[in-house]
Design a protein around this motif. Sequence first.
Motif, short mmCIF file in Angstrom:
data_model
loop_
_atom_site.label_atom_id
_atom_site.label_comp_id
_atom_site.label_asym_id
_atom_site.label_seq_id
_atom_site.Cartn_x
_atom_site.Cartn_y
_atom_site.Cartn_z
N LYS A 34 0.75 -1.14 -0.06
CA LYS A 34 -0.01 0.49 -0.29
C LYS A 34 0.20 0.95 -0.27
O LYS A 34 0.48 2.15 -1.03
N ASP A 59 -3.55 0.98 -4.47
CA ASP A 59 -4.56 -0.53 -4.28
C ASP A 59 -3.06 -1.49 -5.17
O ASP A 59 -3.81 -1.89 -6.50
N SER A 61 -4.06 -4.82 -4.68
CA SER A 61 -4.74 -5.30 -5.33
C SER A 61 -5.38 -5.55 -6.65
O SER A 61 -5.47 -6.11 -8.04
N GLY A 62 -5.53 -4.29 -7.29
CA GLY A 62 -5.36 -3.68 -8.21
C GLY A 62 -3.91 -3.03 -9.03
O GLY A 62 -4.41 -2.71 -10.09
N SER A 63 -2.76 -3.73 -8.89
CA SER A 63 -1.58 -3.39 -9.60
C SER A 63 -0.94 -4.54 -9.55
O SER A 63 -1.65 -6.01 -9.78
N LYS A 78 -4.63 3.60 -7.84
CA LYS A 78 -4.05 4.45 -6.74
C LYS A 78 -5.35 4.00 -6.23
O LYS A 78 -6.47 4.08 -6.12
N ALA A 79 -5.11 5.01 -4.63
CA ALA A 79 -6.22 4.09 -3.44
C ALA A 79 -7.25 4.47 -3.72
O ALA A 79 -7.94 3.93 -3.47
N THR A 80 -7.29 5.90 -4.11
CA THR A 80 -8.49 6.43 -4.45
C THR A 80 -8.51 6.76 -5.72
O THR A 80 -8.46 7.40 -5.82
N GLN A 81 -9.63 6.43 -6.12
CA GLN A 81 -10.01 6.31 -7.98
C GLN A 81 -10.33 7.90 -7.66
O GLN A 81 -10.74 8.34 -6.82
N SER A 136 -0.16 -7.41 -0.20
CA SER A 136 -1.25 -6.36 0.47
C SER A 136 -0.78 -5.97 1.86
O SER A 136 -2.28 -5.50 2.75
N ASP A 138 0.28 -3.56 5.03
CA ASP A 138 0.23 -2.91 5.08
C ASP A 138 0.93 -2.22 6.10
O ASP A 138 0.58 -1.34 7.07
#
Length: 141
Positions: A34, A59, A61-63, A78-81, A136, A138
């Motif tokens: 993260k 993020d 999991s989305g990478s 990015k963690a915040t879309q 993932s 933290d």
Amino acid sequence: MALVPSFKWAQDFNRLFLTIEVADVKNASVKIEKGSLHFSGESDGKQYSLNFGFFKPVDPSGSSYSTKGREVEVLLAKATQDEEFWDHILDKEHAKTLKQRCSPNWDLWRDEDDEEEKNTTNFGIGGDQFDDETDSDDEDA
């Protein structure tokens, strides 16, 4: 001691595009957390390593990442879309120590007011090796 490779980055509203420049890398390992990225690999009998903290959280999991001939492409979510554009990919601590190794990737760069999308369809996927293993944890967040 491992060498620090040169790397380039770009972004759009939701993603970061990181290109680590190591030709014909073997035993590539990319760990996306993260708050940080850890890369290691070997080329021409030399060890390479790149470790840094992100400017803001991603993020895992989305990478993903893939090795492609002369480079390793890392696609980071990015963690915040729909977040505003980042000032830099590196956190303050690493911006000082890695600034000579890091540069913008003008081929993929997109300004906040650009209406035209860059073609990033195959970035960070395919290539010689595909590994979407991410961690993932933290720990560094």
